[in-house]
Design a protein around this motif. Structure first.
Motif, PDB file in Angstrom:
ATOM      1  N   VAL A 134       1.412  -4.401 -10.474  1.00 13.45           N
ATOM      2  CA  VAL A 134       2.566  -3.766  -9.825  1.00 13.45           C
ATOM      3  C   VAL A 134       2.780  -4.346  -8.426  1.00 13.45           C
ATOM      4  O   VAL A 134       3.900  -4.673  -8.037  1.00 13.45           O
ATOM      5  N   GLY A 135       1.701  -4.491  -7.671  1.00 14.78           N
ATOM      6  CA  GLY A 135       1.813  -5.067  -6.326  1.00 14.78           C
ATOM      7  C   GLY A 135       2.276  -6.508  -6.348  1.00 14.78           C
ATOM      8  O   GLY A 135       3.117  -6.922  -5.538  1.00 14.78           O
ATOM      9  N   ALA A 136       1.755  -7.285  -7.284  1.00 14.20           N
ATOM     10  CA  ALA A 136       2.154  -8.694  -7.393  1.00 14.20           C
ATOM     11  C   ALA A 136       3.626  -8.819  -7.771  1.00 14.20           C
ATOM     12  O   ALA A 136       4.355  -9.636  -7.196  1.00 14.20           O
ATOM     13  N   VAL A 137       4.080  -8.004  -8.707  1.00 15.40           N
ATOM     14  CA  VAL A 137       5.488  -8.047  -9.120  1.00 15.40           C
ATOM     15  C   VAL A 137       6.397  -7.649  -7.957  1.00 15.40           C
ATOM     16  O   VAL A 137       7.425  -8.279  -7.716  1.00 15.40           O
TER      17      VAL A 137
ATOM     18  N   LEU B 217       0.811  -1.225   0.000  1.00 16.77           N
ATOM     19  CA  LEU B 217       0.000   0.000   0.000  1.00 16.77           C
ATOM     20  C   LEU B 217       0.846   1.277   0.000  1.00 16.77           C
ATOM     21  O   LEU B 217       0.733   2.086  -0.921  1.00 16.77           O
ATOM     22  N   PRO B 218       1.695   1.507   1.022  1.00  9.78           N
ATOM     23  CA  PRO B 218       2.450   2.763   0.997  1.00  9.78           C
ATOM     24  C   PRO B 218       3.445   2.851  -0.158  1.00  9.78           C
ATOM     25  O   PRO B 218       3.706   3.941  -0.667  1.00  9.78           O
ATOM     26  N   LEU B 219       3.962   1.723  -0.600  1.00  9.37           N
ATOM     27  CA  LEU B 219       4.919   1.736  -1.705  1.00  9.37           C
ATOM     28  C   LEU B 219       4.256   2.219  -2.997  1.00  9.37           C
ATOM     29  O   LEU B 219       4.765   3.114  -3.675  1.00  9.37           O
ATOM     30  N   ILE B 220       3.115   1.663  -3.321  1.00 11.59           N
ATOM     31  CA  ILE B 220       2.422   2.060  -4.556  1.00 11.59           C
ATOM     32  C   ILE B 220       1.836   3.460  -4.423  1.00 11.59           C
ATOM     33  O   ILE B 220       1.855   4.243  -5.383  1.00 11.59           O
ATOM     34  N   ILE B 221       1.349   3.810  -3.250  1.00 12.26           N
ATOM     35  CA  ILE B 221       0.812   5.163  -3.055  1.00 12.26           C
ATOM     36  C   ILE B 221       1.917   6.200  -3.255  1.00 12.26           C
ATOM     37  O   ILE B 221       1.720   7.213  -3.926  1.00 12.26           O
ATOM     38  N   GLY B 222       3.100   5.949  -2.693  1.00 13.39           N
ATOM     39  CA  GLY B 222       4.213   6.881  -2.869  1.00 13.39           C
ATOM     40  C   GLY B 222       4.637   7.015  -4.323  1.00 13.39           C
ATOM     41  O   GLY B 222       4.835   8.122  -4.827  1.00 13.39           O
ATOM     42  N   VAL B 223       4.750   5.889  -5.010  1.00 13.85           N
ATOM     43  CA  VAL B 223       5.124   5.925  -6.426  1.00 13.85           C
ATOM     44  C   VAL B 223       4.018   6.593  -7.244  1.00 13.85           C
ATOM     45  O   VAL B 223       4.286   7.361  -8.166  1.00 13.85           O
ATOM     46  N   GLY B 224       2.759   6.336  -6.871  1.00  8.92           N
ATOM     47  CA  GLY B 224       1.638   6.928  -7.593  1.00  8.92           C
ATOM     48  C   GLY B 224       1.524   8.430  -7.407  1.00  8.92           C
ATOM     49  O   GLY B 224       1.069   9.136  -8.306  1.00  8.92           O
ATOM     50  N   ILE B 225       1.946   8.937  -6.265  1.00 11.50           N
ATOM     51  CA  ILE B 225       1.891  10.377  -6.027  1.00 11.50           C
ATOM     52  C   ILE B 225       3.085  11.084  -6.673  1.00 11.50           C
ATOM     53  O   ILE B 225       2.925  12.082  -7.368  1.00 11.50           O
ATOM     54  N   VAL B 226       4.283  10.580  -6.464  1.00  9.90           N
ATOM     55  CA  VAL B 226       5.492  11.255  -6.955  1.00  9.90           C
ATOM     56  C   VAL B 226       5.683  11.045  -8.456  1.00  9.90           C
ATOM     57  O   VAL B 226       6.078  11.962  -9.168  1.00  9.90           O
ATOM     58  N   ARG B 227       5.420   9.844  -8.946  1.00 12.75           N
ATOM     59  CA  ARG B 227       5.501   9.512 -10.373  1.00 12.75           C
ATOM     60  C   ARG B 227       6.845   9.889 -11.008  1.00 12.75           C
ATOM     61  O   ARG B 227       6.888  10.504 -12.069  1.00 12.75           O
ATOM     62  N   LYS B 228       7.912   9.483 -10.337  1.00 16.74           N
ATOM     63  CA  LYS B 228       9.253   9.669 -10.890  1.00 16.74           C
ATOM     64  C   LYS B 228      10.019   8.370 -10.720  1.00 16.74           C
ATOM     65  O   LYS B 228       9.890   7.704  -9.691  1.00 16.74           O
ATOM     66  N   PRO B 229      10.837   8.007 -11.712  1.00 15.33           N
ATOM     67  CA  PRO B 229      11.673   6.823 -11.540  1.00 15.33           C
ATOM     68  C   PRO B 229      12.590   6.997 -10.322  1.00 15.33           C
ATOM     69  O   PRO B 229      13.162   8.062 -10.107  1.00 15.33           O
ATOM     70  N   GLY B 230      12.683   5.957  -9.529  1.00 12.75           N
ATOM     71  CA  GLY B 230      13.518   5.997  -8.338  1.00 12.75           C
ATOM     72  C   GLY B 230      12.736   6.194  -7.056  1.00 12.75           C
ATOM     73  O   GLY B 230      13.282   6.020  -5.967  1.00 12.75           O
ATOM     74  N   ALA B 231      11.465   6.555  -7.149  1.00 15.46           N
ATOM     75  CA  ALA B 231      10.661   6.773  -5.941  1.00 15.46           C
ATOM     76  C   ALA B 231      10.504   5.473  -5.161  1.00 15.46           C
ATOM     77  O   ALA B 231      10.664   5.450  -3.930  1.00 15.46           O
ATOM     78  N   GLY B 232      10.206   4.395  -5.834  1.00 21.43           N
ATOM     79  CA  GLY B 232      10.065   3.102  -5.166  1.00 21.43           C
ATOM     80  C   GLY B 232      11.391   2.615  -4.606  1.00 21.43           C
ATOM     81  O   GLY B 232      11.453   2.064  -3.509  1.00 21.43           O
TER      82      GLY B 232
END
Length: 182
Positions: free
Chosen positions: A112-115, A43-58
């Motif tokens: 994305v979550g499954a991967v 949850l927080p991983l995808i939410i962070g990547v979804g908000i920032v939307r930059k490579p390297g956020a995850g």
């Protein structure tokens, strides 16, 4: 020179990276099925990547949660836990870029979550093999474990997409948030 991540993005990603560690530590799902924790930490991983939307956020969030997990030694691999978290962050980054950060679609969140959860499992097994755990034990456990990691990671990804869409509808985040402070 302009920094890659803005200060508010670093703060958000750091908090969500720490939240990954805290959720993994606090929320123990008592069903004793491998990969079930992916339901929570994705949850927080995808939410962070979804908000920032930059490579390297995850990858950044994976680094923060991996450092915390390694420092506090809560996982079975202790110091080497950082590799699991870095791998899951990197895989979520790469998969998110593949789908152009379109987290409005629950199927994208599921994939994305499954991967991410599956990658974490693979790195965990690779490190165990490095330490000499017999491959027979790993192969027996990997089939059920792979399936459950994919299922729970996918469910967590769907929940993350639903949370992101609620945050957008409520006006908490917008599509323009990425450029708000430029």
């Amino acid at each position: 020179m302009k920094p890659y991540f803005q200060l508010h993005e670093i703060a958000l990603l750091s908090l969500l990276g720490a939240l990954i560690f805290v959720l993994r530590l606090v929320f123990k799902i008592p069903i004793h099925v491998p990969g079930s924790s992916g339901l929570v930490w994705v949850l927080p991983l995808i939410i962070g990547v979804g908000i920032v939307r930059k490579p390297g956020a995850g990858l950044y969030m994976g680094f923060i949660s991996g450092i915390l997990a390694s420092f506090f030694g809560v996982g079975a691999l202790h110091v080497l836990d950082i590799f699991k978290y870095l791998a899951m962050g990197l895989s979520v980054d790469l998969t998110s870029m593949l789908f152009f950060y379109r987290f409005s679609n629950p199927i994208v969140g599921c994939i994305v979550g499954a991967v991410g959860n599956f990658t974490k499992m693979l790195v965990n097994y690779a490190v165990q093999m490095l330490f000499g755990v017999q491959a027979t034990f790993i192969l027996v456990g990997i089939t059920v474990s792979a399936t459950t990691h994919l299922i729970f990671g996918g469910i967590g990804g769907i929940l993350a997409v639903l949370i992101l869409s609620r945050l957008r509808r409520a006006g908490v985040i917008t599509e323009d948030d990425k450029d708000a402070y430029n």
